[in-house]
Design a protein around this motif. Structure first.
Motif, mmCIF file in Angstrom:
data_model
loop_
_atom_site.group_PDB
_atom_site.id
_atom_site.type_symbol
_atom_site.label_atom_id
_atom_site.label_comp_id
_atom_site.label_asym_id
_atom_site.label_seq_id
_atom_site.Cartn_x
_atom_site.Cartn_y
_atom_site.Cartn_z
ATOM 1 N N LEU A 74 0.831 -1.196 0.000
ATOM 2 C CA LEU A 74 0.000 0.000 0.000
ATOM 3 C C LEU A 74 0.868 1.249 0.000
ATOM 4 C CD1 LEU A 74 -2.716 1.548 0.477
ATOM 5 C CD2 LEU A 74 -2.247 1.288 2.916
ATOM 6 N N GLN A 75 1.882 1.242 0.863
ATOM 7 C CA GLN A 75 2.729 2.431 0.958
ATOM 8 C C GLN A 75 3.522 2.658 -0.330
ATOM 9 O OE1 GLN A 75 4.592 1.155 4.592
ATOM 10 N NE2 GLN A 75 3.266 2.471 5.862
ATOM 11 N N ALA A 76 3.961 1.577 -0.944
ATOM 12 C CA ALA A 76 4.673 1.736 -2.223
ATOM 13 C C ALA A 76 3.719 2.263 -3.292
ATOM 14 C CB ALA A 76 5.280 0.399 -2.648
ATOM 15 N N ALA A 77 2.487 1.769 -3.275
ATOM 16 C CA ALA A 77 1.503 2.254 -4.248
ATOM 17 C C ALA A 77 1.213 3.727 -4.019
ATOM 18 C CB ALA A 77 0.211 1.433 -4.138
ATOM 19 N N GLN A 78 1.114 4.116 -2.771
ATOM 20 C CA GLN A 78 0.839 5.518 -2.468
ATOM 21 C C GLN A 78 2.024 6.416 -2.858
ATOM 22 O OE1 GLN A 78 -0.303 5.270 1.697
ATOM 23 N NE2 GLN A 78 -2.481 5.349 1.143
ATOM 24 N N TYR A 79 3.250 5.923 -2.566
ATOM 25 C CA TYR A 79 4.425 6.740 -2.877
ATOM 26 C C TYR A 79 4.534 6.983 -4.380
ATOM 27 C CZ TYR A 79 9.058 8.683 -2.907
ATOM 28 O OH TYR A 79 10.110 9.546 -3.094
ATOM 29 N N THR A 80 4.383 5.901 -5.166
ATOM 30 C CA THR A 80 4.533 6.052 -6.621
ATOM 31 C C THR A 80 3.376 6.832 -7.217
ATOM 32 O OG1 THR A 80 3.573 3.850 -6.867
ATOM 33 C CG2 THR A 80 5.969 4.017 -6.944
ATOM 34 N N ALA A 81 2.205 6.773 -6.593
ATOM 35 C CA ALA A 81 1.097 7.608 -7.067
ATOM 36 C C ALA A 81 1.423 9.080 -6.850
ATOM 37 C CB ALA A 81 -0.196 7.240 -6.343
ATOM 38 N N PRO A 108 5.086 10.358 -9.621
ATOM 39 C CA PRO A 108 4.930 9.560 -10.842
ATOM 40 C C PRO A 108 6.229 9.332 -11.608
ATOM 41 C CG PRO A 108 3.779 11.673 -11.030
ATOM 42 C CD PRO A 108 4.244 11.567 -9.618
ATOM 43 N N ASN A 109 7.294 10.049 -11.328
ATOM 44 C CA ASN A 109 8.543 9.819 -12.057
ATOM 45 C C ASN A 109 9.506 8.903 -11.314
ATOM 46 O OD1 ASN A 109 7.749 11.446 -14.169
ATOM 47 N ND2 ASN A 109 8.353 13.303 -13.053
ATOM 48 N N GLU A 110 9.038 8.312 -10.217
ATOM 49 C CA GLU A 110 9.907 7.419 -9.464
ATOM 50 C C GLU A 110 9.284 6.034 -9.377
ATOM 51 O OE1 GLU A 110 11.164 9.148 -5.692
ATOM 52 O OE2 GLU A 110 10.635 11.130 -6.466
ATOM 53 N N VAL A 111 10.120 5.030 -9.136
ATOM 54 C CA VAL A 111 9.612 3.680 -8.883
ATOM 55 C C VAL A 111 10.254 3.172 -7.601
ATOM 56 C CG1 VAL A 111 9.207 3.176 -11.313
ATOM 57 C CG2 VAL A 111 11.383 2.520 -10.277
ATOM 58 N N THR A 128 14.314 5.579 -3.627
ATOM 59 C CA THR A 128 13.598 5.099 -4.820
ATOM 60 C C THR A 128 14.481 5.315 -6.030
ATOM 61 O OG1 THR A 128 12.592 7.250 -5.164
ATOM 62 C CG2 THR A 128 11.366 5.672 -3.812
ATOM 63 N N LEU A 129 13.959 4.894 -7.191
ATOM 64 C CA LEU A 129 14.680 5.035 -8.456
ATOM 65 C C LEU A 129 13.910 5.983 -9.370
ATOM 66 C CD1 LEU A 129 15.638 1.383 -9.431
ATOM 67 C CD2 LEU A 129 17.228 3.270 -9.063
ATOM 68 N N ALA A 130 14.663 6.811 -10.112
ATOM 69 C CA ALA A 130 14.008 7.655 -11.117
ATOM 70 C C ALA A 130 14.444 7.173 -12.494
ATOM 71 C CB ALA A 130 14.408 9.119 -10.914
ATOM 72 N N PRO A 131 13.593 6.453 -13.221
ATOM 73 C CA PRO A 131 13.970 5.921 -14.528
ATOM 74 C C PRO A 131 14.395 7.032 -15.464
ATOM 75 C CG PRO A 131 11.895 4.980 -13.806
ATOM 76 C CD PRO A 131 12.242 6.074 -12.840
ATOM 77 N N SER A 132 15.424 6.780 -16.242
ATOM 78 C CA SER A 132 15.871 7.745 -17.240
ATOM 79 C C SER A 132 16.615 6.993 -18.328
ATOM 80 C CB SER A 132 16.804 8.774 -16.610
ATOM 81 O OG SER A 132 18.038 8.175 -16.331
ATOM 82 N N LEU A 133 16.725 7.632 -19.484
ATOM 83 C CA LEU A 133 17.423 7.027 -20.617
ATOM 84 C C LEU A 133 18.814 6.573 -20.204
ATOM 85 C CD1 LEU A 133 17.388 6.503 -23.666
ATOM 86 C CD2 LEU A 133 18.184 8.834 -24.002
ATOM 87 N N ASP A 134 19.456 7.352 -19.392
ATOM 88 C CA ASP A 134 20.831 7.028 -19.029
ATOM 89 C C ASP A 134 20.951 5.722 -18.264
ATOM 90 O OD1 ASP A 134 21.491 9.389 -20.179
ATOM 91 O OD2 ASP A 134 21.712 10.487 -18.283
ATOM 92 N N LEU A 135 19.883 5.402 -17.513
ATOM 93 C CA LEU A 135 19.970 4.199 -16.684
ATOM 94 C C LEU A 135 19.722 2.922 -17.488
ATOM 95 C CD1 LEU A 135 18.145 5.281 -13.397
ATOM 96 C CD2 LEU A 135 20.588 4.974 -13.782
ATOM 97 N N VAL A 136 19.177 3.066 -18.709
ATOM 98 C CA VAL A 136 18.833 1.866 -19.476
ATOM 99 C C VAL A 136 20.068 1.011 -19.694
ATOM 100 C CG1 VAL A 136 18.054 1.009 -21.708
ATOM 101 C CG2 VAL A 136 16.856 2.903 -20.598
ATOM 102 N N GLY A 137 19.988 -0.219 -19.227
ATOM 103 C CA GLY A 137 21.094 -1.160 -19.404
ATOM 104 C C GLY A 137 22.244 -0.944 -18.453
#
Lengths: 187, 187, 187, 187, 187, 187, 187, 187, 187, 187
Positions: C152-159, C162-165, C176-185
């Motif tokens: 629940l808390q993870a769902a609330q945090y990401t809601a 929205p730019n973090e997982v 948390t992690l912030a997805p970005s092109l640079d992180l791919v791979g």
């Protein structure tokens, strides 16, 4: 689906009533309480005893503002002769409906396909044309009209007092129950 | 089609009976007479009065070689607690069947879709598993078990005497009718 | 299709909640976070331990602005009695929903056809009525409410972000992690 | 219908495992316990943290006689490169299954049609290939492998002791419950 | 029906292009000539040689006002890693489209159901989004991009000169034919 | 579904070949390699240049153990006259198949419904009757037979060396690639 | 249903006529009488003799205000070459229609499915596009154009004199019959 | 599909022939050549002239081993009276078939639905019951039996000489053509 | 469904009547009473005797304001000849309808499929086009027109006197019955 | 399709006959001639006159070896009472069949859906159970049994003399016709 709490379907039929032929329809059942009693066939054995039982209690039904209808798959012509020739049937002051089209026996789900005759079905119907009780017997077992009267009175009482219910073996004048949260799990 | 004179459909259910959980199936209904009594829900208002009424008459049913079954859509777990906590229900010495799958309420055509509960339906069933009488009430109207006993006895008498029929308001010991050509049109 | 990221279907049910009977619908789940917990049946063995576990953590759910709902296919009448008679269940301050129509167990795909009972299913639902996590166990395996709280808390945090997982085994307060092109791979 | 207590459907897929390409089928899941973990895509953000979490707990799964499988809709070629280039993924000593045909994501009901990718689904499967627990998250919410281990151990314990159930928040070594008639309504 | 002279179907996909992720749709193919090149999978054997061949000829395609698109059923995430790690693929300055939904491989009829991968298909498409040439190989047989360039130039020439046709082995600058009644039966 | 790696469908047709009328069926294509070349119509403009191109390269096809077939929807009668009257077509030493029933143009998916004529389709077929390459042009764009020869040779090489693949722009004698685990992600 | 007295169906075809390619449609057949003559294939044996027979009688058809059309399933390209190379066909001053789409052979019900060619069918059509006579031969049996001319003249005479009919073996100038009540049963 | 080269369908009919009523079936048409001539109705205007024309040529048909059949939708009773009362029809020595069931007019596709009568259809049928020529006129246009005789003779000649064809306007004794490869494109 | 008390279906037919050909339709039957008499075929055996019987009674039908129609599946041409050549049929002054389309025999349900002829059917039709009596015989059994006249008169009498019915063997002038409640069961 | 010359369908019914209740089936109609007479309802007006008419002629039917059956949709119980109470009906010595299932009225196509009663239909049936004559009246028009007797005798005569037919108004003893070729067109 059970017929309980459903509307009577539209129908049109001829009946013999107090020396005349009259037309009876679903509209005839609106505005007052009705008891509709199916039986197999005119001129047979048990049916006259049931009609006589109804006739003997007719005053009580009338006092309860209720009309009684007898239905067989015979014609209204046969019903006239039956009324004239049977001492028991001759007591009936309520309509004897002929249903040779089988419209009523099918609508009330009491038709016997292999015989073209009705089962012994009894239906208490409220002034909105809604069926409140259903009772059907295999044809060798006759009914007791006093139980039908009891059901009618319970149906009328609960219709008039929507927050009460009639407990087991309730007869007119007995105490009723008023459901409430407090009673849950306490009776 | 009416259920009258049709076979009970196959079913399997759990019941609370005399302090144990037992399995009841259509086979349980074969070999002796049965009365199957549906009611809406455990822990409610009118149902305990009806169970108590049945319990008070259970000796007569047993004398008539007949088992009584109560059915609701609750589980057998609820039925055990109900039996333990309700003074009225605690008198029941017959099985309390749980029907959470709705298999029985649908097979006997007493299911209320919008509530998931049963209508007040009563069925007299012969030792071949064939339904002889049907009685269904809107739930605010309770039954009188003595009328069920009368129907059972009439069903048993006519089963034992296939050439006789029980006339209106027949009670055990009353005279019966033997249909014959001579009687046609004469009663 | 998985239920993840779909709307809760419309429903209407009765619940026992803090000494009263209330109606719960899909509208009740809108505007705040909800946790819906299905279990097999009242008066059984494992279910009370799970309700107690939820009750012991209810303060944390409330702090997270979240309502908890227990659902079984029993009636709300049974739920009242269960609450009154079980020491464990009596701790529950959240609604106990009765689902005798099986509307909810079917809508959440946790119905066991052969038993008429629910599987142990847990659903985290956001304030728009959208299901974010699904967890279902075979009934012999109980749940740990602390994991539901974590989800629940993870769902609330990401809601809220929205730019973090939330990465694996994330608990409230962890990075948390912030997805970005640079992180791919690159992780 | 829920997948709980159903058989895994037949499938055939290629996986990268310990430096080799191997074929995995439904037969590979028979004879020992399995945990099947779906995640969206290779080379992304959260998935490596989950694989690392699984890798760090792999000894405990092995001790429990259980194989772990990671599944994405990428090819096994991508999985080899991912394993070689990601420090986190490189720790994995269990098979990384490629599912470019979407056969597995559809069979386990975790396919996202609009993306061609998997939801975060976790499944505990017994040695007969029967699914015992289902857990699915919206993709922004990662899992905690220690909870998966707890569920696995509860599933294994109840499989070994069929007359017991694991109560809420049970962890290996905790007490269990033995359901009995006496306990009904008493917990 | 052959795809020749039909419109490209609507689609939406993510691509890796010059260090960025971009969205490509059927609208992206309108207004200029396009060459769409399908190949089986990233990180495999022959595909990089074909991408390198395309990259080495990209100047000629650009001179012809034409964009080149590579498509596999991998994700755009895999394409980024492929571009970074493969010396051959790293030369590509044109978009590498990911088709994990299989929308494009099915629309161009190059999908291999049993593998979830594409056949080696090449399509020359005019600025109206109409397919002018189709070329598909079994995957063990690679293409020669110079022949694709020759077809493109012939398609462009005949589009610009609707009364002429390009004869066998025509290369840019060669003579063309102008069909006329007089030539019928004379060549 | 693409025709790649499918069997040629059964057919029967008449052809003009070296001064005679012969029957050609799918059996004629078995046991050696074939190249089947569709073109729109006899006595037109571009078709003779393509036949001449094929005739000029026929020695190389024969050296590769391969028969060439030309197909139009004209009759074999027209093909005889075409061969006699066209200097270009007269060079053809391979069969000119008439397909007035449209059986072949439909089976190879090159039929233009609105014209009753074929598209420019070229098919390389192996000795088992399996199609290995497909090439189809809009009719204003002619082919280059030398590219067909290149594809044929690549198909023959890979058929003979199943562990190797022909890379981009491979011509007979060029190096090939042997796919292996080690090469994954390294080219 | 016979085609007699039905409208010619809509069609569009290319024809070779007096050194040019023209388009012929159902509209071309309106406003004057037409004779449409199908034959199997260009460059064959019997067809030229029939075209020559038609050409030798063309003056009479023109005098009767009637156009003659030859139709085969060949292309108009083949018809041009046929006209140029056949001494017999070269006499034709009327359109030679190509029907490679089989639209006309199917509309006039003269198509041979197994050959893709036409039967020898002859149709006299009035200025409203209505078919007045049908004549079809197995292909080994040629026609006599003088009989077609006789039918045309009879059709024209009766169209102009609606109260008369042409008796058996009527030729232009012979007496006709005027049907009347008096003649019934008298001839 | 045209009826050319199809089998006559099974039928059974009554005919008047040489003063007697006989039954005619499809078997009657086997073993010798037949000419079947449909006409609208007995006692009308043009039909007698056509029967007389056939009667005047009957010797030639008999010499060619051929039976002639007249068919209308009248009864054989009417045909007897017609034969007795019409000077023209009275000359007929061949069967006059009655087809009041419309079996023959429908099988030969000459039925006029709005009138219940036949079109003027003529069919030459070989000794195997296979239709070789079809000729149908709108009813105001009568036939010339001498052309039917010419077609019959051409059909008989080509049946006897399968390697020859009868050219345009061939009459018995004229030269025929022997198709060969050398003649293709040369006539 | 019986045709009794249904409307005659729309039709159009040609008849021979008093030396002329006339058109008869369903409108011709409106406004006066009609008797429609079907018989098998002209020029046969029994039919003339029935026509003669009708002709001998035609004055009585005319006096009753009723037209008589004879119908066979022959043409009106045959009917003219029949009228001219048969002494019995020649007496008919009423229309002889030809029904070669079988429209009337099918509408009145008297068609014999295997013969294309009518059964001996007689229909009395009132001025509204409603059929009042039906009589059909197997063809070897002829009718007695005096009984048809009796039925017609009874139909006319009851149409004019809607409160009376014609008893058994009623003939014009006999007493009728007036149904009333009093008579029920008394005759 | 008319019922003429078809078999009576299987049926089973109860009848009142000479003071007894008997079962009548289609087998009862085999082996001797039968006349089946439908009428609307017992106790009505016209029906008794028709039964009396039949009773008065019963000796003639018996002399002709023929049984008479009366059918209404009433029960056999009503028929007994009708027989006892009606002077007219009491004369009947033939079976009075009750058809409350409507099996017979539907099989003979005389059922009135809107009333559940029969039309006045009369059927002569031969000893093979094949219907030879049909006669149906609208119910206000009664029949004349003497005409039924005439039809029966004609049916019996022609059954016994298959080469003869009974002409119009034939009565027993009158001359018959022997159809022959010579008579065609001569009567």
């Amino acid at each position: 689906m059970s017929l309980i709490n459903t509307q009577v379907q539209p129908f049109k039929a001829q009946a013999f009533h107090n020396g005349k032929f009259i037309e009876v329809t679903e509209a005839s059942l609106k505005g007052k309480w009705s008891v509709v009693i199916f039986m197999p066939a005119a001129f047979t054995f048990n049916c006259p005893t049931e009609i006589e039982d109804a006739a003997n209690n007719y005053a009580a039904f009338q006092k309860a503002g209720t009309e009684v209808y007898i239905v067989t798959t015979d014609t209204h012509f046969s019903h006239k002769v039956w009324h004239e020739t049977s001492p028991a049937v001759g007591k009936a002051q309520f309509p004897l409906i002929g249903d040779p089209t089988h419209q009523l026996t099918r609508a009330f789900d009491v038709h016997i396909d292999s015989e073209g005759l009705a089962l012994r079905g009894t239906f208490v119907i409220n002034p909105d044309g809604v069926i409140k009780t259903v009772e059907i017997h295999s044809n060798e077992i006759a009914r007791d009209i006093s139980e039908t009267l009891r059901k009618l009175q319970a149906a009328q009482y609960t219709a008039a007092h929507p927050n009460e219910v009639c407990p087991a073996k309730w007869h007119e004048g007995d105490a009723t129950l008023a459901p409430s949260l407090d009673l849950v799990g306490k009776i």
